[in-house]
Design an enzyme around this catalytic site. Structure first.
Site, PDB file in Angstrom:
ATOM      1  N   PHE A  24     -55.680 -69.149  52.328  1.00 44.35           N
ATOM      2  CA  PHE A  24     -54.628 -69.052  51.307  1.00 44.35           C
ATOM      3  C   PHE A  24     -53.658 -67.939  51.688  1.00 44.35           C
ATOM      4  CE2 PHE A  24     -52.966 -67.101  47.383  1.00 44.35           C
ATOM      5  CZ  PHE A  24     -52.272 -68.188  46.870  1.00 44.35           C
ATOM      6  N   GLY A  25     -52.373 -68.270  51.790  1.00 43.31           N
ATOM      7  CA  GLY A  25     -51.341 -67.282  52.095  1.00 43.31           C
ATOM      8  C   GLY A  25     -50.502 -66.999  50.866  1.00 43.31           C
ATOM      9  N   TYR A  26     -50.263 -65.716  50.602  1.00 48.81           N
ATOM     10  CA  TYR A  26     -49.455 -65.340  49.426  1.00 48.81           C
ATOM     11  C   TYR A  26     -48.240 -64.505  49.811  1.00 48.81           C
ATOM     12  CZ  TYR A  26     -52.125 -61.106  50.218  1.00 48.81           C
ATOM     13  OH  TYR A  26     -52.687 -59.996  50.808  1.00 48.81           O
ATOM     14  N   GLY A  27     -48.139 -64.120  51.085  1.00 49.45           N
ATOM     15  CA  GLY A  27     -47.031 -63.284  51.544  1.00 49.45           C
ATOM     16  C   GLY A  27     -46.339 -63.968  52.711  1.00 49.45           C
ATOM     17  N   SER A  28     -46.275 -63.267  53.850  1.00 49.61           N
ATOM     18  CA  SER A  28     -45.602 -63.868  55.006  1.00 49.61           C
ATOM     19  C   SER A  28     -46.295 -65.148  55.453  1.00 49.61           C
ATOM     20  CB  SER A  28     -45.531 -62.867  56.155  1.00 49.61           C
ATOM     21  OG  SER A  28     -46.817 -62.586  56.648  1.00 49.61           O
ATOM     22  N   GLU A  99     -53.140 -59.862  60.845  1.00 48.75           N
ATOM     23  CA  GLU A  99     -53.403 -59.202  59.560  1.00 48.75           C
ATOM     24  C   GLU A  99     -54.289 -57.966  59.729  1.00 48.75           C
ATOM     25  OE1 GLU A  99     -51.798 -60.346  56.859  1.00 48.75           O
ATOM     26  OE2 GLU A  99     -50.965 -62.002  58.018  1.00 48.75           O
TER      27      GLU A  99
HETATM   28  C1  SIN Z   1     -50.548 -63.220  53.258  1.00 48.20           C
HETATM   29  O1  SIN Z   1     -49.414 -63.601  53.533  1.00 48.20           O
HETATM   30  O2  SIN Z   1     -51.349 -64.000  52.705  1.00 48.20           O
HETATM   31  C2  SIN Z   1     -51.049 -61.862  53.619  1.00 48.20           C
HETATM   32  C3  SIN Z   1     -50.031 -60.798  53.608  1.00 48.20           C
HETATM   33  C4  SIN Z   1     -48.944 -60.962  54.618  1.00 48.20           C
HETATM   34  O3  SIN Z   1     -49.235 -61.178  55.802  1.00 48.20           O
HETATM   35  O4  SIN Z   1     -47.767 -60.885  54.241  1.00 48.20           O
END
Ligand code: SIN
Length: 192
Positions: A24-28, A99
Site C-alpha cells: 500500500f502506497g500513501y505518498g510518493s 524507503e
Molecule cells: C509511501 O509512499 O507509501 C511511503 C512514503 C513515500 O515514499 O513517500
C-alpha cells in the site's frame, strides 16, 4: 533506531515464501511506481493519517538539510486512501532501498476503494523513534520547509504537488496535504 532500515526490514520480515504481496502506497508510492507490479488498485487503510512529519535525507533533502516527506500516524476513526500494488517478493529489494530512510514495513488490512473486499498488505511506516523523524509543525512551517528543500530525487515541492494531484485523480480530499499545498502555492506565487 538507525535511519537506514534496509537490513532491519530484511531480517525482521523475510517474504521469500510468498508468491506475491500487496504493497500500500500513501505518498510518493502513489504517483511514482518505479518497480514492476502484477496489478494495482486504489485502496485505503483505516485508523491512519498521512503527515509530513518524516525527514528525507536521501530523496528530497540531504543529511545536512533534510526535506519533509510523509509518514503515517495513528488516527482512530480516520481513513487514508492510496494505491495498492501486487508485487513479487523480490521487488522489495528495490523498495527497501528506496524507503530506507527510517521506514519499516508492517502488514495491515487494506480495503479496496472502488470494490468490496479487503486483503492484507505491507505499508512503509516511519515511526517517531527513527532518527530521521521530524514530528509535527504548522502547515505554514511545513510548507516553508518544503519550499526550501531539495535532494537527489528533486525538489521537495514536486513531491507535495505530485502527491496532491494524484490524490485529486483518486477523488480523495486530504485536508493536511491540501492545506500544506495551499501554503506552498502561496509562497511560490505571492501575488495570488
Ligand atoms: C509511501 O509512499 O507509501 C511511503 C512514503 C513515500 O515514499 O513517500
Amino acid at each position: 533506531m538507525s535511519h537506514n532500515t534496509i537490513e532491519l526490514n530484511r531480517q525482521r520480515q523475510p517474504l521469500d515464501h510468498l508468491s506475491s504481496v500487496w504493497l500500500f502506497g500513501y505518498g510518493s508510492l502513489i504517483y511514482k511506481a518505479d518497480f514492476p507490479y502484477l496489478q494495482r488498485k486504489p485502496a485505503c487503510i483505516y485508523g491512519w493519517q498521512r503527515r509530513f512529519w518524516q525527514g528525507s535525507h536521501d530523496h528530497r533533502g540531504t543529511p545536512e538539510a533534510p526535506g519533509r516527506v510523509l509518514t503515517l500516524v495513528e488516527a482512530p476513526g480516520e481513513r487514508c486512501a492510496g494505491m495498492a500494488y501486487e508485487v513479487t517478493p523480490d521487488t522489495f529489494e528495490h523498495l527497501d532501498h528506496r524507503e530506507k530512510n527510517g521506514y519499516l514495513r508492517v502488514f495491515t488490512p487494506l480495503a479496496w476503494l472502488h470494490e468490496t473486499g479487503q486483503t492484507q498488505g505491507l505499508v512503509y511506516l516511519a515511526s517517531a523513534d527513527n532518527e530521521a523523524y521530524l514530528g509535527p509543525a504548522s502547515d505554514t512551517e511545513i510548507a516553508r520547509h518544503i519550499a526550501a528543500s531539495k535532494g537527489p530525487s528533486g525538489e521537495n515541492s514536486e513531491y507535495l504537488l505530485k502527491l496532491a494531484d494524484a490524490l485529486r485523480e483518486l477523488g480523495e480530499h486530504d485536508e493536511h496535504v491540501f492545506a500544506v499545498e495551499r501554503e506552498l502555492l502561496g509562497l511560490m506565487n505571492p501575488e495570488f
